[in-house]
Design a protein around this motif. Structure first.
Motif, short mmCIF file in Angstrom:
data_model
loop_
_atom_site.label_atom_id
_atom_site.label_comp_id
_atom_site.label_asym_id
_atom_site.label_seq_id
_atom_site.Cartn_x
_atom_site.Cartn_y
_atom_site.Cartn_z
N MET A 1 0.82 -1.19 0.00
CA MET A 1 0.00 0.00 0.00
C MET A 1 0.87 1.26 0.00
O MET A 1 0.55 2.22 -0.70
N ILE A 2 1.94 1.26 0.74
CA ILE A 2 2.85 2.40 0.79
C ILE A 2 3.51 2.59 -0.58
O ILE A 2 3.65 3.73 -1.06
N LYS A 3 3.86 1.48 -1.22
CA LYS A 3 4.47 1.56 -2.54
C LYS A 3 3.50 2.19 -3.55
O LYS A 3 3.89 3.05 -4.34
N GLU A 4 2.24 1.76 -3.49
CA GLU A 4 1.23 2.33 -4.39
C GLU A 4 1.05 3.82 -4.13
O GLU A 4 0.89 4.62 -5.05
N PHE A 5 1.07 4.21 -2.85
CA PHE A 5 0.92 5.61 -2.50
C PHE A 5 2.09 6.43 -3.04
O PHE A 5 1.90 7.52 -3.57
N LYS A 6 3.32 5.91 -2.93
CA LYS A 6 4.49 6.60 -3.47
C LYS A 6 4.37 6.76 -4.98
O LYS A 6 4.70 7.81 -5.53
N GLU A 7 3.90 5.72 -5.67
CA GLU A 7 3.72 5.81 -7.12
C GLU A 7 2.67 6.87 -7.46
O GLU A 7 2.82 7.63 -8.41
N PHE A 8 1.59 6.89 -6.68
CA PHE A 8 0.53 7.87 -6.91
C PHE A 8 1.04 9.29 -6.74
O PHE A 8 0.80 10.17 -7.56
N ILE A 9 1.80 9.51 -5.67
CA ILE A 9 2.32 10.86 -5.37
C ILE A 9 3.33 11.29 -6.42
O ILE A 9 3.40 12.47 -6.77
N SER A 10 4.14 10.35 -6.90
CA SER A 10 5.20 10.73 -7.82
C SER A 10 4.73 10.91 -9.27
O SER A 10 5.51 11.34 -10.11
N LYS A 11 3.47 10.61 -9.55
CA LYS A 11 2.95 10.82 -10.90
C LYS A 11 2.92 12.31 -11.20
O LYS A 11 2.70 13.14 -10.33
N GLY A 12 3.11 12.63 -12.46
CA GLY A 12 3.15 14.03 -12.88
C GLY A 12 1.86 14.77 -12.60
O GLY A 12 1.89 15.93 -12.21
N ASN A 13 0.72 14.13 -12.78
CA ASN A 13 -0.55 14.83 -12.60
C ASN A 13 -0.74 15.31 -11.17
O ASN A 13 -1.24 16.40 -10.94
N VAL A 14 -0.35 14.52 -10.21
CA VAL A 14 -0.50 14.90 -8.81
C VAL A 14 0.43 16.05 -8.48
O VAL A 14 0.03 17.01 -7.81
#
Length: 124
Positions: free
Chosen positions: A1-14
């Motif tokens: 879950m933490i890995k998915e959150f890091k991926e979500f945060i690091s996306k350009g759109n966010v």
């Protein structure tokens, strides 16, 4: 879950959204200062030295601050105007020069030729 959150945060759109929110807040402070510190005092002088902020009606124990509402409307109009002008300027810079139509592909040219030949055959 933490890995998915890091991926979500690091996306350009966010990241773009976060930057837009921060810049929007700073821009709002600038426009509010423009309205409150420059435009509203000038308007106050024009209408006889009164400030919109102090305009209110007291009904019983309730105080209706319609001056603050007028000021909020002016803020909205000015923010909208500035955003419109910025977007218009950006679009002007981004606008590409009128390009000549691209040369049709070989297939399109062949189909056009066939169409014209058929048209001439049946129209004769």
């Amino acid at each position: 879950m933490i890995k998915e959150f890091k991926e979500f945060i690091s996306k350009g759109n966010v990241m773009d959204l976060a930057i837009a929110v921060v810049l929007g807040a700073a821009f709002t402070a600038i426009v509010n200062s423009l309205v409150n510190d420059i435009i509203m005092p000038i308007i106050g002088l024009i209408i006889g030295g009164k400030s919109f902020e102090n305009l209110s009606i007291t009904v019983g124990d309730a105080v209706i601050k319609y001056g603050m509402f007028i000021q909020s409307i002016i803020n909205y109009i000015l923010i909208s105007l500035v955003v419109f002008l910025i977007i218009k300027s950006l679009n002007k810079f981004k606008k590409k020069k009128e390009e000549e139509p691209e040369k049709p592909s070989e297939e399109v040219m062949l189909l056009t030729e066939i169409r014209d030949l058929l048209k001439n055959k049946y129209n004769s």
